[in-house]
Design a protein around this motif. Structure first.
Motif, PDB file in Angstrom:
ATOM      1  N   GLN A  21       7.913  32.140  46.642  1.00 41.47           N
ATOM      2  CA  GLN A  21       8.765  32.104  45.694  1.00 41.47           C
ATOM      3  C   GLN A  21       8.291  32.099  44.131  1.00 41.47           C
ATOM      4  N   ARG A  22       7.167  31.622  43.960  1.00 43.72           N
ATOM      5  CA  ARG A  22       6.441  31.563  42.824  1.00 43.72           C
ATOM      6  C   ARG A  22       6.073  32.928  42.357  1.00 43.72           C
ATOM      7  N   ILE A  23       5.492  33.741  43.322  1.00 46.01           N
ATOM      8  CA  ILE A  23       5.092  35.220  43.140  1.00 46.01           C
ATOM      9  C   ILE A  23       6.227  35.892  42.912  1.00 46.01           C
ATOM     10  N   ALA A  24       7.282  35.969  43.669  1.00 49.76           N
ATOM     11  CA  ALA A  24       8.228  36.870  43.524  1.00 49.76           C
ATOM     12  C   ALA A  24       8.974  36.474  42.064  1.00 49.76           C
ATOM     13  N   HIS A  25       9.164  35.267  41.804  1.00 48.99           N
ATOM     14  CA  HIS A  25       9.818  35.012  40.507  1.00 48.99           C
ATOM     15  C   HIS A  25       9.179  35.593  39.421  1.00 48.99           C
ATOM     16  N   LEU A  26       7.685  35.514  39.430  1.00 47.87           N
ATOM     17  CA  LEU A  26       7.111  35.896  38.317  1.00 47.87           C
ATOM     18  C   LEU A  26       7.113  37.361  38.143  1.00 47.87           C
ATOM     19  N   ILE A  27       7.031  37.912  39.326  1.00 46.29           N
ATOM     20  CA  ILE A  27       7.341  39.578  39.168  1.00 46.29           C
ATOM     21  C   ILE A  27       8.683  39.835  38.481  1.00 46.29           C
ATOM     22  N   CYS A  28       9.626  39.126  38.899  1.00 54.18           N
ATOM     23  CA  CYS A  28      11.014  39.353  38.512  1.00 54.18           C
ATOM     24  C   CYS A  28      11.000  39.126  36.815  1.00 54.18           C
ATOM     25  N   GLU A  29      10.370  38.017  36.618  1.00 52.25           N
ATOM     26  CA  GLU A  29      10.459  37.771  35.186  1.00 52.25           C
ATOM     27  C   GLU A  29       9.655  38.791  34.207  1.00 52.25           C
ATOM     28  N   VAL A  30       8.537  39.130  34.734  1.00 52.10           N
ATOM     29  CA  VAL A  30       7.911  40.015  33.781  1.00 52.10           C
ATOM     30  C   VAL A  30       8.655  41.204  33.743  1.00 52.10           C
ATOM     31  N   CYS A  31       9.139  41.929  35.038  1.00 54.30           N
ATOM     32  CA  CYS A  31       9.934  43.215  34.947  1.00 54.30           C
ATOM     33  C   CYS A  31      11.332  42.860  33.921  1.00 54.30           C
ATOM     34  N   THR A  32      11.931  41.855  34.158  1.00 53.96           N
ATOM     35  CA  THR A  32      13.166  41.734  33.078  1.00 53.96           C
ATOM     36  C   THR A  32      12.740  41.794  31.862  1.00 53.96           C
ATOM     37  N   ARG A  33      11.541  41.045  31.558  1.00 49.47           N
ATOM     38  CA  ARG A  33      11.071  40.955  30.098  1.00 49.47           C
ATOM     39  C   ARG A  33      10.949  42.390  29.570  1.00 49.47           C
ATOM     40  N   LEU A  34      10.009  43.177  30.351  1.00 44.65           N
ATOM     41  CA  LEU A  34       9.724  44.517  29.923  1.00 44.65           C
ATOM     42  C   LEU A  34      10.771  45.525  29.693  1.00 44.65           C
ATOM     43  N   LYS A  35      11.860  45.303  30.641  1.00 44.22           N
ATOM     44  CA  LYS A  35      13.238  46.092  30.274  1.00 44.22           C
ATOM     45  C   LYS A  35      13.878  45.695  29.113  1.00 44.22           C
ATOM     46  N   SER A  36      14.036  44.157  28.672  1.00 44.24           N
ATOM     47  CA  SER A  36      14.698  43.821  27.412  1.00 44.24           C
ATOM     48  C   SER A  36      13.970  44.357  26.501  1.00 44.24           C
TER      49      SER A  36
ATOM     50  N   LYS B 296      12.748  47.169  26.198  1.00 42.51           N
ATOM     51  CA  LYS B 296      12.748  48.574  26.233  1.00 42.51           C
ATOM     52  C   LYS B 296      11.337  49.309  26.425  1.00 42.51           C
ATOM     53  N   LEU B 297      10.403  48.503  27.219  1.00 43.29           N
ATOM     54  CA  LEU B 297       9.145  49.024  27.501  1.00 43.29           C
ATOM     55  C   LEU B 297       9.066  50.049  28.908  1.00 43.29           C
ATOM     56  N   ILE B 298      10.169  49.566  29.764  1.00 45.08           N
ATOM     57  CA  ILE B 298      10.531  50.412  30.817  1.00 45.08           C
ATOM     58  C   ILE B 298      11.900  50.446  31.126  1.00 45.08           C
ATOM     59  N   ASP B 299      12.338  51.165  32.068  1.00 47.46           N
ATOM     60  CA  ASP B 299      13.712  51.205  32.245  1.00 47.46           C
ATOM     61  C   ASP B 299      14.095  51.269  33.717  1.00 47.46           C
ATOM     62  N   ASP B 300      12.948  51.021  34.480  1.00 46.85           N
ATOM     63  CA  ASP B 300      13.246  51.147  36.019  1.00 46.85           C
ATOM     64  C   ASP B 300      12.597  49.958  36.613  1.00 46.85           C
ATOM     65  N   HIS B 301      12.175  49.879  37.912  1.00 44.39           N
ATOM     66  CA  HIS B 301      11.574  48.696  38.365  1.00 44.39           C
ATOM     67  C   HIS B 301       9.913  49.030  38.706  1.00 44.39           C
ATOM     68  N   VAL B 302       9.485  49.828  37.608  1.00 44.49           N
ATOM     69  CA  VAL B 302       7.891  50.197  37.921  1.00 44.49           C
ATOM     70  C   VAL B 302       7.189  49.780  36.787  1.00 44.49           C
ATOM     71  N   PHE B 303       5.929  49.046  36.800  1.00 45.27           N
ATOM     72  CA  PHE B 303       5.434  48.733  35.580  1.00 45.27           C
ATOM     73  C   PHE B 303       4.038  48.278  36.174  1.00 45.27           C
ATOM     74  N   ASP B 304       3.181  48.157  34.875  1.00 50.17           N
ATOM     75  CA  ASP B 304       1.700  47.710  35.063  1.00 50.17           C
ATOM     76  C   ASP B 304       1.609  46.216  34.891  1.00 50.17           C
ATOM     77  N   LEU B 305       1.162  45.513  35.997  1.00 50.12           N
ATOM     78  CA  LEU B 305       0.800  44.030  35.979  1.00 50.12           C
ATOM     79  C   LEU B 305      -0.638  44.040  35.608  1.00 50.12           C
ATOM     80  N   PRO B 306      -1.140  44.147  34.511  1.00 55.78           N
ATOM     81  CA  PRO B 306      -2.632  44.329  34.418  1.00 55.78           C
ATOM     82  C   PRO B 306      -2.982  42.676  34.519  1.00 55.78           C
ATOM     83  N   VAL B 307      -3.107  42.466  35.802  1.00 56.16           N
ATOM     84  CA  VAL B 307      -3.750  40.917  35.963  1.00 56.16           C
ATOM     85  C   VAL B 307      -4.264  40.650  37.265  1.00 56.16           C
ATOM     86  N   THR B 308      -5.468  40.190  37.217  1.00 57.05           N
ATOM     87  CA  THR B 308      -6.110  40.035  38.496  1.00 57.05           C
ATOM     88  C   THR B 308      -5.540  39.040  39.444  1.00 57.05           C
TER      89      THR B 308
END
Lengths: 247, 247
Positions: free
Chosen positions: A156-171, A173-185
DNA sequence: AATCGCGCCTAACATGGGTTAGTGTGGCTC
DNA sequence: GAGCCACACTAACCCATGTTAGGCGCGATT
């Protein structure tokens, strides 16, 4: 100079507009803020626990985290920050930093003197309110992470974090789909979510196997947003975005 | 009425003085705030997730927590609040509550209209700054809890929490030694620390056996502050108290 | 083209803490 | 003073996640 807005100031304005409605004079005032630009390398600390900075640090490019080192050499990451965020806005009020701000990838930031920011908030109460709001959203994200680490499973935690980052990127306007860089090891993900590197790896593979995400390198694709959102128990209300995102 | 300060307003002023220096006019303004008093029973919600309150809720007596219920019926408690705290100060800026505020024991609170608070912060920037500061300290406590739940063992977390509550009570001058009430069930402690009730019980017994604390009923005595502080990896810096407490 | 280092990945094993299912006890109600 | 309820406490068992110890692949450095 007057009338035009640099891309640096534009980043800040666009971010502020995700949390408040700004008038033209307010935007102009933001666009007039003095900025000392700085490039930084990977794994640099931009601000360090114990510092008493006289400037705030606006992220222009890169991926930033706030973290603290604990007694036994462990690390807890508190939040990730995207371009447009002022990562240490809090030191306007709390002079001594109780945690550090670090870069996860090379990037660029702008240092803005506290004096200039104070003058701005004195002249424009709406901007002060927006900063205040920003800090409250910050706190709301901490609470959500706390709930995750305290009560959610690793999946749940990992799925949640991915959703959060994607939502914030969209807000932003740095992305507009569900594809993005998560530059984190994976180790850094673990430090953010209170998990070991090994377990982060296991869970990511599960999510891939289940067809919720794919990833090549740091590029991440959410293949099934509804299912990922459900798997992460993700409800974006806590982000307090002006225009509800999601989809 | 003028010249005297009710005990209700006194609570608030005393709390504000732990985070900022106040002038006489500022204190007078705080003392003049309109308050609607209300007694509440155990296990009452004072504010609920989803609400859009028009008043803030100042705690006068009792022990309050902020929490959120998660998808699977689990609960995460984010913070405890003591008399003098305004638990939902954030709704001045974020209209919709993203979590709830609940009473753990019977107590009393005062509802203060947002309009009165806004007027106050408009007239007295120092009070606005103090509120802002309070919210930042709030966030600092979330971060510390996040670090605990993410990276500390159950023993460390419990010791840390006991140290935190004691330190905050001392800063509010509600106690002056290491003896205080922690009016919280073991289940509630678990919800705050991301632990099961059973495990909270195990750990408390360990701490007692080790001679760090004793307790009869809800009354808790810290028998060995230095050792407890060490066991909890507790450093009060994150509380940003004006006068350094501890000992 | 050999070397290095970092990040991803795997496997085997260890354990902290969760779960379930109780018992004990003090305070309250009727 | 019998019954009830909430809460502290216990015991047995279990599993999600941590730990340790590596292997593999790729980009950067020489």
């Amino acid at each position: 100079m007057a009338g035009s807005t640099s891309s640096e100031h534009g980043r800040l304005i666009r971010k502020m507009e995700t949390i408040a409605v700004l008038t033209e004079p307010e935007k102009a005032a933001l666009a007039g803020l003095p900025m000392r630009l700085k490039d930084f390398a990977e794994d640099t600390d931009l601000v360090r626990e114990g510092d008493t900075p006289q400037e705030c640090c606006l992220i222009l490019e890169g991926f930033i985290c706030r973290y603290k080192l604990l007694g036994q050499g462990q690390r807890q990451i508190f939040s990730f920050h995207l371009p447009g965020d002022i990562a240490d806005l809090q030191c306007l009020q709390l002079s001594v930093m109780d945690h550090s701000v670090g870069a996860l990838v090379p990037g660029r930031c702008a240092y803005i003197p506290h004096t200039a920011l104070r003058e701005l908030t004195d002249r424009f109460p709406a901007i002060a309110a927006a900063f205040w709001r920003d800090i409250l959203i910050d706190a709301a994200i901490f609470r959500e992470w706390l709930a995750g680490v305290g009560r959610r499973t690793a999946h749940q935690r990992i799925a949640h974090l991915i959703c959060e980052v994607c939502t914030r990127l969209k807000s932003l306007k740095l992305i507009d789909d569900h594809v993005f860089d998560l530059p984190v090891t994976q180790a850094e993900l673990g430090d953010a979510l209170g998990l070991s590197t090994v377990h982060v790896n296991r869970v990511l593979q599960d999510l891939r196997r289940a067809g919720l995400i794919t990833s090549k390198g740091r590029r991440l694709v959410i293949e099934d947003w509804p299912k990922l959102q459900e798997a992460g128990d993700f409800d974006p209300a806590y982000l307090h975005l002006r225009a509800p995102e999601g989809r």
